[in-house]
Write an enzyme that holds these catalytic residues in place. Structure first.
Site, PDB file in Angstrom:
ATOM      1  CG  HIS A 142     -38.682  32.104  -6.629  1.00  0.00           C
ATOM      2  ND1 HIS A 142     -39.716  31.782  -7.490  1.00  0.00           N
ATOM      3  CD2 HIS A 142     -39.238  32.119  -5.384  1.00  0.00           C
ATOM      4  CE1 HIS A 142     -40.836  31.616  -6.788  1.00  0.00           C
ATOM      5  NE2 HIS A 142     -40.570  31.813  -5.519  1.00  0.00           N
TER       6      HIS A 142
ATOM      7  CG  ASP B 128     -38.416   6.879  -3.341  1.00  0.00           C
ATOM      8  OD1 ASP B 128     -37.206   6.872  -3.005  1.00  0.00           O
ATOM      9  OD2 ASP B 128     -39.114   5.843  -3.348  1.00  0.00           O
TER      10      ASP B 128
END
Length: 438
Positions: A160, A385
């Site tokens: 992060h 995807d």
């Protein structure tokens, strides 16, 4: 299903496919905040598709990772504290990211239809755990796990310190476009990565004294009920509840009917409703101060705006604060207004004040009375995807006390709210949050 049946087939370090710069890159003051020194862990699940060549998909994913690490070369580096003890920096030497391929002989896609039974149920779907992001750990870990029914999970771990939700989701969509051949070369990528962390350095003085701006997100409040102890000692029970468009509209009508505000966003009313339900379920004393902390994207709120493709931490924490008594008794309109006002406070001057605060005094939010909420439903994770269609499940690896608002497969106007609640209050919480008129 337990995840003890997940077996690692391969674990390797993948380096950028072409030479990348060797250099030190400074992270911003926002990147370097103490409370961001952990990892973002995504879990995306894809259904099986007839005729898929799993070996080919694995090979394309590995190739795409090597290729995407060229423009995103800092993600192949390692983070450390600067020698002068100020901000963090990235050592870029093309060290690489970790890729893992695994298989499971018990987990199927249907196991993700409900909340996990316990908070770490899916832990082994990301078997490489980063305990300390500053101790030479990789900044990116990807695990592709083939499930029992031919479905697959893609688990991704980001440091992060180096990127926020928006930046990491842009990376994943670019990575997926390379894996599926939609973008055959780096130049075709929709999101061109931009480093430019200096844009969020401390800059010119603002129109009024930065010290005059208050930051309730960093203030400490008294713990009147053993709040911290409860969350560290009591078993947390994961929950997962879908709030569809009809129920969101009901919440909006209810909030508007009790205020003079002409409109609220879906986030404002969903966040208010979940916050109130959470507070009521915990049976806290009426004078305990509570806070709802949530991330606010500042890319277009700062001046000048941050460039498209900026993938660093470009958010500050919005803070709605009130007492248990007022939150539970004054209704959803009151809570929604607190959240709306917290968002409206965040302008360029406010952001610069946060930057000064975290730069000079290392200010960090406390955990007493706090519910942290993050909106993953707007990141674009549901579009990723890798060659198996869009994910049918998007969520975290581990359920936690942090509340996430997630996208719902094939329901673009619905959201899924996941949060782990102390077991003594979980049943009441689920009843309350499922009722828009509670």
């Amino acid at each position: 299903m337990a995840t003890s049946s997940v077996h690692v087939k391969e674990a390797i370090v993948i380096k950028p496919s072409s030479p990348t710069p060797t250099r030190l890159l400074s992270l911003s003051a926002l990147d370097s905040q103490l409370f961001l020194r952990f990892t973002i862990e995504y879990l995306l699940v894809f259904k099986a598709r007839p005729g898929l060549d799993y070996g080919s998909i694995t090979a394309r994913v590995k190739s795409a990772l090597a290729n995407i690490l060229v423009p995103y070369y800092p993600l192949a580096g390692r983070v450390r504290a600067k020698p002068d003890g100020s901000n963090l920096e990235v050592i870029c030497r093309g060290q690489g990211a970790v890729f893992i391929e695994a298989i499971s002989d018990s987990i199927t896609v249907n196991d993700f239809d409900k909340a996990p039974r316990y908070v770490t149920q899916w832990r082994k779907l990301l078997s490489f755990h980063v305990a300390d992001v500053l101790q030479g750990a990789p900044l990116l870990v990807i695990q592709l796990t083939w499930l029992k029914d031919g479905a697959a999970s893609l688990s991704v771990c980001f440091s992060h310190c180096v990127c926020d939700g928006i930046g990491s989701a842009e990376f994943l969509n670019s990575f997926a476009s390379l894996a599926t051949g939609q973008d055959r070369v780096i130049a075709d990528l929709k999101y061109k990565p931009v480093w430019d962390r200096h844009l969020l350095d401390s800059i010119e003085p603002c129109y009024r004294s930065l010290s005059s701006l208050s930051h309730p997100e960093f203030n400490r409040v008294p713990d009147l009920c053993g709040f911290s102890t409860r969350f560290s000692t009591e078993r947390l029970a994961p929950t997962s509840i879908i709030i569809d468009k009809r129920r969101q509209n009901e919440l909006k009508r209810l909030a508007i009917s009790t205020t003079r505000e002409p409109a609220f966003t879906s986030f404002e009313v969903v966040a208010a409703h979940v916050w109130r339900s959470w507070a009521r379920a915990l049976n806290l004393p009426s004078n305990q101060i509570l806070k709802l902390l949530f991330s606010i994207n500042i890319r277009k709120r700062v001046k000048p705006s941050l460039p498209n493709g900026y993938y660093g931490n470009a958010f500050v924490l919005g803070c709605a604060q009130t007492s248990v008594k007022d939150l539970t008794e004054k209704g959803i309109g009151y809570a929604s207004m607190l959240i709306k006002r917290a968002k409206e406070r965040v302008d360029n001057e406010y952001v610069r004040s946060v930057i000064e605060s975290v730069s000079q005094s290392r200010m960090s939010p406390d955990s007493v009375g706090v519910l942290i909420m993050s909106q993953w439903s707007r990141l674009g994770l549901e579009r990723v995807d890798i060659g198996m269609g869009k994910p049918v499940h998007v969520g975290p690896i581990c359920s936690d006390r942090y509340c996430l608002i997630l996208p719902v497969f094939n329901q673009t106007d619905s959201v899924k709210v996941v949060v782990a609640v102390p077991a003594s209050g979980v049943d009441k919480y689920e009843i309350l949050v499922k009722s828009p008129y509670s």
